[in-house]
Design an enzyme around this catalytic site. Sequence first.
Site, PDB file in Angstrom:
ATOM      1  N   ALA A  45       0.866  -1.040   0.104  1.00  0.00           N
ATOM      2  CA  ALA A  45       0.090   0.002   0.164  1.00  0.00           C
ATOM      3  C   ALA A  45       0.949   1.266   0.174  1.00  0.00           C
ATOM      4  O   ALA A  45       0.293   2.314  -0.428  1.00  0.00           O
ATOM      5  CB  ALA A  45      -1.000  -0.149   1.144  1.00  0.00           C
ATOM      6  N   CYS A  52       9.234  -6.178  -7.740  1.00  0.00           N
ATOM      7  CA  CYS A  52       9.022  -6.757  -8.884  1.00  0.00           C
ATOM      8  C   CYS A  52       8.951  -8.247  -8.910  1.00  0.00           C
ATOM      9  O   CYS A  52       9.995  -8.658  -8.346  1.00  0.00           O
ATOM     10  CB  CYS A  52       9.746  -6.245 -10.096  1.00  0.00           C
ATOM     11  SG  CYS A  52       9.274  -4.251 -10.057  1.00  0.00           S
ATOM     12  N   GLU A  54      10.931  -9.766 -11.113  1.00  0.00           N
ATOM     13  CA  GLU A  54      12.206 -10.124 -11.397  1.00  0.00           C
ATOM     14  C   GLU A  54      13.279  -9.995 -10.165  1.00  0.00           C
ATOM     15  O   GLU A  54      14.343 -10.766 -10.043  1.00  0.00           O
ATOM     16  CB  GLU A  54      12.923  -9.200 -12.486  1.00  0.00           C
ATOM     17  CG  GLU A  54      11.963  -9.244 -13.906  1.00  0.00           C
ATOM     18  CD  GLU A  54      10.889  -8.394 -13.828  1.00  0.00           C
ATOM     19  OE1 GLU A  54      10.429  -8.114 -15.152  1.00  0.00           O
ATOM     20  OE2 GLU A  54      10.148  -7.978 -12.906  1.00  0.00           O
ATOM     21  N   CYS A  88      14.271  -2.974 -13.124  1.00  0.00           N
ATOM     22  CA  CYS A  88      14.687  -4.608 -13.163  1.00  0.00           C
ATOM     23  C   CYS A  88      15.612  -4.966 -14.398  1.00  0.00           C
ATOM     24  O   CYS A  88      16.477  -5.569 -14.178  1.00  0.00           O
ATOM     25  CB  CYS A  88      13.236  -5.426 -13.409  1.00  0.00           C
ATOM     26  SG  CYS A  88      12.456  -5.728 -11.670  1.00  0.00           S
TER      27      CYS A  88
END
Length: 130
Positions: A45, A52, A54, A88
């Site tokens: 939140a 992510c 990755e 990423c």
Amino acid sequence: MTEDLHKLALKAAEKAHAPYSDFPVGAAIRTTDGRTFAGCNVENAAYPEGWCAETSAIAHMVMDGGGKIAEVAVLGLKADLCTPCGGCRQRLAEFGTAGTRVHLCNREGLVETVTLGELLPKGFDMGKTP
């Protein structure tokens, strides 16, 4: 790309915690020595404090002793094509090379394969050995 990377990424995406974006993502990495690792996105939140897919997969690889990334498969459950975000791309470059294969997938399988160098030209220290 072998089918196992796609399956690992798909299974990971199905475990994603994405209540804010409603965009589950999975990634699967194969190291140069053949080990595989998967991860999913985990949202929070307090955006952007999540991580992510990755990033999760890389963390699993590091916890298992590290290594060099030979290839990675990335997919979004609700996308025809899903590419790694900019952060990423740099994280993958930390453990890969410009020639690392990045397989862009969807639920059904492979859509396109590109190199990390194509996705992140002139990335920081790409290809250097620490």
